[in-house]
Design a protein around this motif. Sequence first.
Motif, PDB file in Angstrom:
ATOM      1  N   GLY A   6     -20.882  34.752  54.479  1.00 18.42           N
ATOM      2  CA  GLY A   6     -19.875  34.938  55.271  1.00 18.42           C
ATOM      3  C   GLY A   6     -20.137  34.116  56.548  1.00 18.42           C
ATOM      4  O   GLY A   6     -19.124  33.988  57.554  1.00 18.42           O
ATOM      5  N   VAL A   7     -21.433  33.500  56.947  1.00 21.40           N
ATOM      6  CA  VAL A   7     -21.587  33.088  58.321  1.00 21.40           C
ATOM      7  C   VAL A   7     -22.133  31.805  58.103  1.00 21.40           C
ATOM      8  O   VAL A   7     -23.236  31.579  57.546  1.00 21.40           O
ATOM      9  N   GLY A   8     -21.449  30.950  59.068  1.00 21.67           N
ATOM     10  CA  GLY A   8     -22.070  29.474  59.118  1.00 21.67           C
ATOM     11  C   GLY A   8     -21.962  28.462  57.816  1.00 21.67           C
ATOM     12  O   GLY A   8     -22.814  27.379  58.333  1.00 21.67           O
ATOM     13  N   LEU A   9     -21.251  28.694  56.943  1.00 19.90           N
ATOM     14  CA  LEU A   9     -21.218  27.724  56.093  1.00 19.90           C
ATOM     15  C   LEU A   9     -19.937  27.197  56.019  1.00 19.90           C
ATOM     16  O   LEU A   9     -18.858  27.636  56.171  1.00 19.90           O
ATOM     17  N   ASN A  10     -19.894  25.895  55.773  1.00 21.74           N
ATOM     18  CA  ASN A  10     -18.555  25.033  55.583  1.00 21.74           C
ATOM     19  C   ASN A  10     -18.133  24.624  54.255  1.00 21.74           C
ATOM     20  O   ASN A  10     -18.883  23.768  53.709  1.00 21.74           O
ATOM     21  N   LEU A  11     -17.476  25.252  53.528  1.00 19.67           N
ATOM     22  CA  LEU A  11     -17.008  24.795  52.136  1.00 19.67           C
ATOM     23  C   LEU A  11     -15.701  24.427  52.022  1.00 19.67           C
ATOM     24  O   LEU A  11     -14.852  25.034  51.103  1.00 19.67           O
ATOM     25  N   THR A  12     -15.323  23.295  52.640  1.00 23.92           N
ATOM     26  CA  THR A  12     -14.054  22.890  52.710  1.00 23.92           C
ATOM     27  C   THR A  12     -13.505  21.951  51.435  1.00 23.92           C
ATOM     28  O   THR A  12     -12.515  21.935  51.200  1.00 23.92           O
ATOM     29  N   SER A  13     -14.537  21.994  50.441  1.00 21.72           N
ATOM     30  CA  SER A  13     -14.111  21.239  49.109  1.00 21.72           C
ATOM     31  C   SER A  13     -13.410  22.305  48.336  1.00 21.72           C
ATOM     32  O   SER A  13     -12.996  21.958  47.307  1.00 21.72           O
ATOM     33  N   ALA A  14     -13.654  23.543  48.525  1.00 18.26           N
ATOM     34  CA  ALA A  14     -12.945  24.989  47.761  1.00 18.26           C
ATOM     35  C   ALA A  14     -11.446  24.781  48.455  1.00 18.26           C
ATOM     36  O   ALA A  14     -11.231  24.843  49.427  1.00 18.26           O
ATOM     37  N   THR A  15     -10.615  25.178  47.096  1.00 15.91           N
ATOM     38  CA  THR A  15      -9.201  25.441  47.486  1.00 15.91           C
ATOM     39  C   THR A  15      -8.872  26.646  46.948  1.00 15.91           C
ATOM     40  O   THR A  15      -7.746  27.018  47.067  1.00 15.91           O
ATOM     41  N   ARG A  16      -9.742  27.445  46.199  1.00 16.58           N
ATOM     42  CA  ARG A  16      -9.553  28.746  45.727  1.00 16.58           C
ATOM     43  C   ARG A  16     -10.800  29.601  46.201  1.00 16.58           C
ATOM     44  O   ARG A  16     -11.833  29.083  46.082  1.00 16.58           O
ATOM     45  N   GLN A  38     -13.106  39.137  54.912  1.00 19.73           N
ATOM     46  CA  GLN A  38     -12.279  38.111  55.579  1.00 19.73           C
ATOM     47  C   GLN A  38     -12.856  37.231  56.095  1.00 19.73           C
ATOM     48  O   GLN A  38     -12.664  36.071  56.017  1.00 19.73           O
ATOM     49  N   GLN A  39     -14.114  37.527  56.682  1.00 20.28           N
ATOM     50  CA  GLN A  39     -15.116  36.594  57.126  1.00 20.28           C
ATOM     51  C   GLN A  39     -15.605  35.749  55.848  1.00 20.28           C
ATOM     52  O   GLN A  39     -15.797  34.508  56.333  1.00 20.28           O
ATOM     53  N   ALA A  40     -15.811  36.199  54.784  1.00 19.83           N
ATOM     54  CA  ALA A  40     -16.175  35.344  53.440  1.00 19.83           C
ATOM     55  C   ALA A  40     -14.874  34.264  53.261  1.00 19.83           C
ATOM     56  O   ALA A  40     -15.494  33.198  52.961  1.00 19.83           O
ATOM     57  N   GLN A  41     -13.668  34.845  53.187  1.00 19.65           N
ATOM     58  CA  GLN A  41     -12.769  33.720  52.776  1.00 19.65           C
ATOM     59  C   GLN A  41     -12.633  32.657  53.852  1.00 19.65           C
ATOM     60  O   GLN A  41     -12.166  31.709  53.432  1.00 19.65           O
ATOM     61  N   ASP A  42     -13.011  33.020  54.832  1.00 18.07           N
ATOM     62  CA  ASP A  42     -12.791  31.832  56.068  1.00 18.07           C
ATOM     63  C   ASP A  42     -13.692  30.768  55.921  1.00 18.07           C
ATOM     64  O   ASP A  42     -13.604  29.745  56.440  1.00 18.07           O
ATOM     65  N   ARG A  43     -14.658  30.684  54.836  1.00 20.13           N
ATOM     66  CA  ARG A  43     -15.509  29.812  54.782  1.00 20.13           C
ATOM     67  C   ARG A  43     -14.800  28.522  54.229  1.00 20.13           C
ATOM     68  O   ARG A  43     -15.181  27.423  54.425  1.00 20.13           O
ATOM     69  N   ALA A  44     -13.728  28.793  53.504  1.00 17.09           N
ATOM     70  CA  ALA A  44     -12.977  27.614  53.059  1.00 17.09           C
ATOM     71  C   ALA A  44     -11.835  27.008  54.108  1.00 17.09           C
ATOM     72  O   ALA A  44     -11.322  26.187  53.756  1.00 17.09           O
ATOM     73  N   TYR A  45     -11.822  27.988  55.249  1.00 12.28           N
ATOM     74  CA  TYR A  45     -10.701  27.428  56.170  1.00 12.28           C
ATOM     75  C   TYR A  45     -11.418  26.835  57.416  1.00 12.28           C
ATOM     76  O   TYR A  45     -10.933  27.011  58.368  1.00 12.28           O
TER      77      TYR A  45
END
Length: 195
Positions: free
Chosen positions: A136-146, A160-167
């Motif tokens: 949930g915190v401090g991860l940048n996972l922008t290669s995911a689209t799902r 909510q915080q977890a799904q924000d990793r892709a945003y």
Amino acid sequence: RDVPDYEAESALGAEEAANRDFKRRLVRVALGEDAARAGGIARSVRFEDLCSSDACGKLKALDVLLAKWLRERRKALIFSYSTQLLDIVGAYLRGKGISHVRLDGKTPVRERKHIVRRFNDDPWVSVFLLSTKAGGVGLNLTSATRVVIFDPHWNPAYDQQAQDRAYRLGQRRNVKVYRLMSLGSIQEIIYLRQI
């Protein structure tokens, strides 16, 4: 020569029955009137049985979604607050031959950056399994689209915080979020109370 201890076996059977009865009472107290809608206690606890899409509606749904996403070469984040459930999903993915990485609370901090980089950079790693709190915190996972919330947390802020990793900054594609819910389950009751 070992002689069976029938008294011990009888006591063990009685203890299991008492434990089962306690769990049912606990469910009734925790859920009140909604207890009847919650289903029941799992009949099988064998790990192999739990890793099959035949045994789990959520795995069936995930199977359909992943097949489509793999054809489209999309990457997915799968979140669960239960690390035991991540074990089951991981075994399921291995059985399907789907390359994935995993991060949970037991993942050493020094390895996290490497795991994230591998997911973002390696086109063959298509799924990232994460525990809701650790991921949930401090991860940048922008290669995911799902994003899949496989096992929602009781506190919706964690999901909510977890799904924000892709945003995160750098995300240039649309991201879709899927929350898997079993009809008539405790999760459905909790979700309905949240909205």
